[in-house]
Design a protein around this motif. Sequence first.
Motif, PDB file in Angstrom:
ATOM      1  N   UNK A   1      -2.987 -14.735   2.699  1.00 13.37           N
ATOM      2  CA  UNK A   1      -2.295 -13.435   2.680  1.00 13.37           C
ATOM      3  C   UNK A   1      -2.963 -12.182   2.608  1.00 13.37           C
ATOM      4  N   UNK A   2      -2.807 -11.267   3.437  1.00 10.62           N
ATOM      5  CA  UNK A   2      -3.479 -10.084   3.157  1.00 10.62           C
ATOM      6  C   UNK A   2      -2.473  -8.876   2.623  1.00 10.62           C
ATOM      7  N   UNK A   3      -2.646  -8.457   1.655  1.00  5.40           N
ATOM      8  CA  UNK A   3      -1.718  -7.250   1.464  1.00  5.40           C
ATOM      9  C   UNK A   3      -2.550  -5.843   1.305  1.00  5.40           C
ATOM     10  N   UNK A   4      -1.881  -4.843   2.015  1.00  4.44           N
ATOM     11  CA  UNK A   4      -2.667  -3.694   2.086  1.00  4.44           C
ATOM     12  C   UNK A   4      -1.679  -2.629   1.617  1.00  4.44           C
ATOM     13  N   UNK A   5      -2.369  -1.770   0.684  1.00  2.00           N
ATOM     14  CA  UNK A   5      -1.707  -0.313   0.308  1.00  2.00           C
ATOM     15  C   UNK A   5      -2.395   0.795   0.692  1.00  2.00           C
ATOM     16  N   UNK A   6      -1.767   1.661   1.502  1.00  2.40           N
ATOM     17  CA  UNK A   6      -2.158   2.869   2.194  1.00  2.40           C
ATOM     18  C   UNK A   6      -1.815   3.949   1.306  1.00  2.40           C
ATOM     19  N   UNK A   7      -2.556   4.955   0.707  1.00  2.00           N
ATOM     20  CA  UNK A   7      -2.144   6.218  -0.175  1.00  2.00           C
ATOM     21  C   UNK A   7      -2.625   7.267   0.886  1.00  2.00           C
TER      22      UNK A   7
ATOM     23  N   UNK B   1       0.518 -13.035  11.082  1.00  2.00           N
ATOM     24  CA  UNK B   1       1.941 -13.523  11.286  1.00  2.00           C
ATOM     25  C   UNK B   1       2.806 -13.244   9.915  1.00  2.00           C
ATOM     26  N   UNK B   2       3.967 -13.342   9.913  1.00  2.37           N
ATOM     27  CA  UNK B   2       4.609 -13.140   8.970  1.00  2.37           C
ATOM     28  C   UNK B   2       4.623 -11.551   8.030  1.00  2.37           C
TER      29      UNK B   2
ATOM     30  N   UNK C   1       6.808  -1.944  16.485  1.00  4.90           N
ATOM     31  CA  UNK C   1       5.911  -2.918  16.785  1.00  4.90           C
ATOM     32  C   UNK C   1       4.861  -1.950  17.952  1.00  4.90           C
ATOM     33  N   UNK C   2       3.663  -2.035  17.761  1.00  6.27           N
ATOM     34  CA  UNK C   2       2.742  -1.621  18.918  1.00  6.27           C
ATOM     35  C   UNK C   2       1.826  -2.716  19.261  1.00  6.27           C
ATOM     36  N   UNK C   3       0.929  -2.311  20.139  1.00  4.19           N
ATOM     37  CA  UNK C   3       0.016  -3.195  20.969  1.00  4.19           C
ATOM     38  C   UNK C   3      -1.032  -4.000  19.917  1.00  4.19           C
ATOM     39  N   UNK C   4      -1.277  -3.193  18.962  1.00  4.67           N
ATOM     40  CA  UNK C   4      -2.369  -3.632  17.873  1.00  4.67           C
ATOM     41  C   UNK C   4      -1.808  -3.818  16.740  1.00  4.67           C
ATOM     42  N   UNK C   5      -0.637  -3.775  16.513  1.00  5.13           N
ATOM     43  CA  UNK C   5      -0.211  -3.890  14.962  1.00  5.13           C
ATOM     44  C   UNK C   5       1.138  -3.197  15.011  1.00  5.13           C
ATOM     45  N   UNK C   6       1.419  -2.020  13.898  1.00  5.34           N
ATOM     46  CA  UNK C   6       2.690  -1.356  13.927  1.00  5.34           C
ATOM     47  C   UNK C   6       2.464  -0.037  13.723  1.00  5.34           C
TER      48      UNK C   6
ATOM     49  N   UNK D   1       0.633  -9.373   5.431  1.00  4.07           N
ATOM     50  CA  UNK D   1       0.786 -10.640   6.594  1.00  4.07           C
ATOM     51  C   UNK D   1      -0.214 -11.589   6.113  1.00  4.07           C
ATOM     52  N   UNK D   2      -0.064 -12.612   6.864  1.00  6.39           N
ATOM     53  CA  UNK D   2      -0.793 -13.883   6.800  1.00  6.39           C
ATOM     54  C   UNK D   2      -1.781 -14.321   8.027  1.00  6.39           C
ATOM     55  N   UNK D   3      -3.053 -14.892   7.703  1.00  8.94           N
ATOM     56  CA  UNK D   3      -3.852 -15.014   8.759  1.00  8.94           C
ATOM     57  C   UNK D   3      -4.360 -16.486   8.424  1.00  8.94           C
ATOM     58  N   UNK D   4      -4.665 -17.364   9.522  1.00  7.19           N
ATOM     59  CA  UNK D   4      -5.012 -18.788   9.508  1.00  7.19           C
ATOM     60  C   UNK D   4      -6.523 -18.657   8.454  1.00  7.19           C
ATOM     61  N   UNK D   5      -6.632 -19.777   7.772  1.00  8.66           N
ATOM     62  CA  UNK D   5      -8.139 -19.471   6.942  1.00  8.66           C
ATOM     63  C   UNK D   5      -8.384 -21.129   6.767  1.00  8.66           C
ATOM     64  N   UNK D   6      -9.707 -21.154   7.012  1.00  5.69           N
ATOM     65  CA  UNK D   6     -10.408 -22.534   6.856  1.00  5.69           C
ATOM     66  C   UNK D   6     -11.668 -22.396   6.238  1.00  5.69           C
TER      67      UNK D   6
END
Length: 212
Positions: free
Chosen positions: A101-107, A135-136, A150-155, A174-179
């Motif tokens: 899970x990636x959490x981003x905070x923009x100021x 996803x999510x 929604x936009x082509x590359x994000x939101x 949002x979430x990303x597959x991770x291995x």
Amino acid sequence: MKVVLHGFDGMQAAYTQEAEVQPDGNYTFPDVALVTDRVYIATVEVNGILFNSNVLRAADLRPDDEASLPITIYDTSSDPSPLVVERVHIFFEFVDSGWLQVVELFIISNPTQRVIVSAVPDQPVFEISLPPGYSNLQFEEGSLGDRFVQTANGFGDTQGVMPDPVQHQLLFAYELPYSRKLDLSLPMSLPVQAVVAAIPTNGVRLTSSQLR
């Protein structure tokens, strides 16, 4: 034009009252009850944009005091080029096996004396790019189809950006597959002054030529 006075007990809305704005720009709310620990704020909507006063605390007043709650109304601009991201905070959380899970905070700050809005109604003021395969997608405030589109590359964020010193904050995840390994690229559509990344202290490493 109407001004609405809101009262909050903690985070709960507890009181509202409306008043007409007079030709000279003044407005009055007589005989407002002072409730311990209540805070008040006045708002007015102009052309779909909500402007508000500073917060007034009941604890700072005595019975029969007169309080002033001025509201500054700004013109608008559809030019997003002055916007600057003061900081981006990125948090990496390993919430489940195979997922990150990636959490981003923009100021974001607006150094102009105008509210930055979209040139087209219901279209974003600015866009945020997300990595392929995400996803999510979740937001602290709002949702896709409401404040966000929604936009082509994000939101994109359709909410107007108020002038400084009001900060425009945007928190999402949002979430990303991770291995065991992930190559992550996060293009920025606005100029960024600083990025802070945080990872768990369980042996995970984060490397980038752009990080110290």
